[in-house]
Write a protein that holds these residues in place. Structure first.
Motif, PDB file in Angstrom:
ATOM      1  N   PHE A 246       1.287  -1.891   0.123  1.00 28.57           N
ATOM      2  CA  PHE A 246      -0.109   0.225   0.062  1.00 28.57           C
ATOM      3  C   PHE A 246       0.840   1.252   0.253  1.00 28.57           C
ATOM      4  O   PHE A 246       0.692   2.227  -0.453  1.00 28.57           O
ATOM      5  N   VAL A 247       2.009   1.109   0.535  1.00 29.52           N
ATOM      6  CA  VAL A 247       2.724   2.804   0.692  1.00 29.52           C
ATOM      7  C   VAL A 247       3.581   2.816  -0.482  1.00 29.52           C
ATOM      8  O   VAL A 247       3.696   3.631  -1.323  1.00 29.52           O
ATOM      9  N   VAL A 248       3.747   1.781  -1.084  1.00 31.49           N
ATOM     10  CA  VAL A 248       4.163   1.602  -2.430  1.00 31.49           C
ATOM     11  C   VAL A 248       3.114   2.401  -3.802  1.00 31.49           C
ATOM     12  O   VAL A 248       3.742   3.284  -3.909  1.00 31.49           O
ATOM     13  N   LEU A 249       2.350   1.978  -3.391  1.00 31.36           N
ATOM     14  CA  LEU A 249       1.181   2.630  -3.946  1.00 31.36           C
ATOM     15  C   LEU A 249       0.737   3.960  -4.252  1.00 31.36           C
ATOM     16  O   LEU A 249       0.809   4.613  -4.795  1.00 31.36           O
TER      17      LEU A 249
ATOM     18  N   ALA B 274       0.514   9.394  -4.757  1.00 35.62           N
ATOM     19  CA  ALA B 274       1.279  10.954  -4.042  1.00 35.62           C
ATOM     20  C   ALA B 274       2.124  11.823  -4.822  1.00 35.62           C
ATOM     21  O   ALA B 274       1.602  13.031  -5.342  1.00 35.62           O
ATOM     22  N   LEU B 275       2.730  10.981  -5.728  1.00 33.91           N
ATOM     23  CA  LEU B 275       4.090  12.217  -6.934  1.00 33.91           C
ATOM     24  C   LEU B 275       3.047  12.251  -7.635  1.00 33.91           C
ATOM     25  O   LEU B 275       3.359  13.649  -7.789  1.00 33.91           O
ATOM     26  N   ASP B 276       2.169  12.251  -8.115  1.00 27.69           N
ATOM     27  CA  ASP B 276       1.310  12.006  -8.948  1.00 27.69           C
ATOM     28  C   ASP B 276       0.604  13.416  -9.227  1.00 27.69           C
ATOM     29  O   ASP B 276       0.745  14.348  -9.433  1.00 27.69           O
TER      30      ASP B 276
ATOM     31  N   CYS C 230       2.513  -2.550  -7.150  1.00 29.34           N
ATOM     32  CA  CYS C 230       4.240  -2.103  -7.556  1.00 29.34           C
ATOM     33  C   CYS C 230       4.141  -1.745  -9.039  1.00 29.34           C
ATOM     34  O   CYS C 230       4.799  -0.891  -9.341  1.00 29.34           O
ATOM     35  N   SER C 231       3.170  -2.532 -10.136  1.00 27.46           N
ATOM     36  CA  SER C 231       3.278  -2.052 -11.291  1.00 27.46           C
ATOM     37  C   SER C 231       2.649  -1.037 -10.720  1.00 27.46           C
ATOM     38  O   SER C 231       2.718  -0.081 -12.063  1.00 27.46           O
ATOM     39  N   ALA C 232       0.946  -0.161 -10.591  1.00 26.42           N
ATOM     40  CA  ALA C 232       0.248   0.817 -10.957  1.00 26.42           C
ATOM     41  C   ALA C 232       1.720   1.626  -9.565  1.00 26.42           C
ATOM     42  O   ALA C 232       1.066   2.899 -10.093  1.00 26.42           O
ATOM     43  N   GLY C 233       2.114   1.787  -8.844  1.00 22.31           N
ATOM     44  CA  GLY C 233       2.727   2.413  -7.930  1.00 22.31           C
ATOM     45  C   GLY C 233       3.870   3.428  -8.950  1.00 22.31           C
ATOM     46  O   GLY C 233       4.152   4.011  -8.590  1.00 22.31           O
TER      47      GLY C 233
ATOM     48  N   PHE D 113       6.111   7.316 -12.100  1.00 20.55           N
ATOM     49  CA  PHE D 113       6.252   7.555 -12.931  1.00 20.55           C
ATOM     50  C   PHE D 113       5.388   9.000 -13.905  1.00 20.55           C
ATOM     51  O   PHE D 113       6.169   9.632 -14.507  1.00 20.55           O
ATOM     52  N   LEU D 114       4.183   9.129 -14.152  1.00 17.65           N
ATOM     53  CA  LEU D 114       3.585  10.573 -14.301  1.00 17.65           C
ATOM     54  C   LEU D 114       4.220  11.205 -14.186  1.00 17.65           C
ATOM     55  O   LEU D 114       3.816  12.375 -14.500  1.00 17.65           O
ATOM     56  N   GLY D 115       3.937  11.152 -12.284  1.00 18.19           N
ATOM     57  CA  GLY D 115       4.173  12.484 -11.651  1.00 18.19           C
ATOM     58  C   GLY D 115       5.648  13.068 -11.544  1.00 18.19           C
ATOM     59  O   GLY D 115       5.533  13.639 -12.323  1.00 18.19           O
ATOM     60  N   VAL D 116       6.542  11.967 -12.193  1.00 18.64           N
ATOM     61  CA  VAL D 116       8.142  12.237 -12.601  1.00 18.64           C
ATOM     62  C   VAL D 116       8.304  13.118 -14.387  1.00 18.64           C
ATOM     63  O   VAL D 116       8.482  13.671 -14.100  1.00 18.64           O
ATOM     64  N   HIS D 117       6.863  12.925 -14.912  1.00 18.07           N
ATOM     65  CA  HIS D 117       6.393  13.143 -16.546  1.00 18.07           C
ATOM     66  C   HIS D 117       5.836  14.451 -16.154  1.00 18.07           C
ATOM     67  O   HIS D 117       6.440  15.473 -16.672  1.00 18.07           O
ATOM     68  N   ASN D 118       5.056  14.923 -15.695  1.00 11.25           N
ATOM     69  CA  ASN D 118       4.578  15.747 -14.962  1.00 11.25           C
ATOM     70  C   ASN D 118       5.244  16.957 -14.437  1.00 11.25           C
ATOM     71  O   ASN D 118       5.344  18.049 -15.272  1.00 11.25           O
TER      72      ASN D 118
END
Length: 147
Positions: A41-44, A49-51, A129-132, A137-142
């Motif tokens: 859950f933390v990984v997700l 949260a980054l996104d 893990c894959s969703a997290g 990745f989307l957060g970094v992309h943003n």
């Protein structure tokens, strides 16, 4: 595991026909990070949260970008930017949790032998893990829109 003796000598070794560990989710097995649901859950949550943080930050600082997800745009319009994104976080995390835990249902409903013994644990680890990672990745992309 079978114990065999080589050429009549006293050298023994254990032989196994399985290249897959007997447990997916404990003590450094193939999916060692999935030792418990809290860790997953933390990984997700960290990824989502980054996104969310990157979405609010970029939309606040740039005029020439927009939110591409229809649901998030609608929620932001109805409830405000931060509240709309927080609602999206709750919906996304709840959706991933439901999907990840559905492996238990599949294992129970499927006839014996259709799902491997450790299928629910492996499915849970891969899904969380894959969703997290995707949300991270989307957060970094943003954030790249700021440069």
């Amino acid at each position: 595991m079978d114990s065999i003796t080589k050429g009549g000598s006293s050298v023994e070794r254990n032989v196994s026909n399985s290249s897959v560990p007997s447990s997916y989710a404990i003590d450094g097995g193939r999916f060692g990070v999935g030792a418990n649901r809290y860790t997953l859950f933390v990984v997700l949550f960290v990824g989502k949260a980054l996104d969310a943080i990157s979405t609010v930050t970029v939309l606040s600082l740039r005029e020439n970008v927009y939110e591409s997800m229809w649901l998030t745009r609608t929620l932001m319009r109805e409830f405000g930017m931060v509240t709309g994104v927080l609602i999206t976080v709750v919906l996304a995390v709840a959706g991933v949790v439901l999907l990840a835990e559905s492996g238990e249902v599949v294992a129970r409903l499927a006839p014996d032998g259709w799902a491997p013994d450790d299928y629910p644990a492996a499915f849970r680890v891969v899904t969380y893990c894959s969703a997290g990672l995707w949300y991270g990745f989307l957060g970094v992309h943003n954030f790249m829109f700021l440069f």
